[in-house]
Motif scaffolding. Sequence first.
Motif, PDB file in Angstrom:
ATOM      1  N   HIS A   1     -32.175 -10.419  15.226  1.00 16.20           N
ATOM      2  CA  HIS A   1     -30.991 -11.034  14.801  1.00 16.20           C
ATOM      3  C   HIS A   1     -31.230 -12.201  13.836  1.00 16.20           C
ATOM      4  CE1 HIS A   1     -28.292  -8.057  16.254  1.00 16.20           C
ATOM      5  NE2 HIS A   1     -29.082  -7.947  17.240  1.00 16.20           N
TER       6      HIS A   1
ATOM      7  N   CYS B   1     -24.682  -7.041   9.832  1.00 14.33           N
ATOM      8  CA  CYS B   1     -25.116  -6.318  11.070  1.00 14.33           C
ATOM      9  C   CYS B   1     -23.591  -6.225  11.989  1.00 14.33           C
ATOM     10  CB  CYS B   1     -25.843  -7.235  11.766  1.00 14.33           C
ATOM     11  SG  CYS B   1     -26.575  -6.883  13.135  1.00 14.33           S
TER      12      CYS B   1
ATOM     13  N   CYS C   1     -23.465  -7.724  14.528  1.00 12.56           N
ATOM     14  CA  CYS C   1     -23.235  -8.829  15.443  1.00 12.56           C
ATOM     15  C   CYS C   1     -22.356  -9.837  14.227  1.00 12.56           C
ATOM     16  CB  CYS C   1     -24.322  -9.562  15.733  1.00 12.56           C
ATOM     17  SG  CYS C   1     -25.433 -10.293  14.371  1.00 12.56           S
TER      18      CYS C   1
ATOM     19  N   CYS D   1     -29.439  -8.981   8.801  1.00 11.11           N
ATOM     20  CA  CYS D   1     -30.195  -9.115  10.214  1.00 11.11           C
ATOM     21  C   CYS D   1     -31.517  -8.307   9.915  1.00 11.11           C
ATOM     22  CB  CYS D   1     -29.529  -8.690  11.443  1.00 11.11           C
ATOM     23  SG  CYS D   1     -28.345 -10.041  11.944  1.00 11.11           S
TER      24      CYS D   1
HETATM   25 ZN   LIG Z   1     -27.311  -9.069  13.753  1.00 16.23          ZN
END
Ligand SMILES: [Zn+2]
Length: 302
Positions: A157, A173, A175, A180
């Motif tokens: 990440h 991403c 996240c 990332c």
């Molecule tokens: Zn990520």
Amino acid sequence: MRIGIDLGGTKIEAIALAPDGREIGRLRRPTPRQDYEGTVSAIVEMVREIELSAGHSGTVGVGIPGTVSRRTGLVMNANSVWLIGRPLESDLAAALNRPVRMSNDANCFAVSEAADGAATGASVVFGVILGTGVGGGIVLHGRPLEGANGIAGEWGHNPLPDAGRYGEPPVTCWCGRLGCIESYLSGPAFAADHKRTSGKELPPPEIVAAAMAGERAARFSLERYVDRLALSLGTVVNLLDPDIIVLGGGMSEVDALYREVPSRLTKYVFVDRLAMRLVRAKHGPASGVRGAAWLWPESDPR
Ligand SMILES: [Zn+2]
């Protein structure tokens, strides 16, 4: 004897290793999903069962799909959400009446390879899982580096260096961050990148086979993958300077990576000749559960 537990989202695996690393027992159970107390009991029962059949007790290490906060002792970042905010390590220690060591599953992978896998004997090991996700773990002298926040090695990440060099659109991403490394180096990301540039939807092994057969678009897709992996590992080498980098996960099966990434890497690091090896994991999918057992590296575990 060392006992390792790999707590996954769908199954729990337990392994017993003799002092020399030989496997002497193995169990598998479905994970009691959404049930924290049930998860704790399942692990305790598996440890008891494995000890009963082996005839003696062992140390217990647990790999989890998340991290344990060193500050609070609580589980964080787990995709098995019923573990989040729970003191799993201390609850297991109390139930099993012994200390329990717990680490992230990517750390366990790196620990396993450092203990008796492809990185045996190396002092500084960076383990990378290139699978449906991208994870990383750092092992220093046989022990995983957890870090102040429990996220040491979570390189997947970080932003991909020089993103956009192939004109690709920025990828968001899961996240929430932009660009990332995982969004370019996971197996699904490799397939998505190939589809974006060639229009062809193929699973990663077929793209690699087409590249090896000389198909132009597939060759370029693999070349981009190699270059992005080298760029991403370059930042690791400059910061950590590991003796060895071990690759696991589905994309680690691609032979071309071991031939082509090291020579590319020298363009992206601060030395001319790289005294580092890039190797494929030895234990494959068993690395997680084996590494959990090796969270107790002491030569004479009880
Ligand atoms: Zn990520």
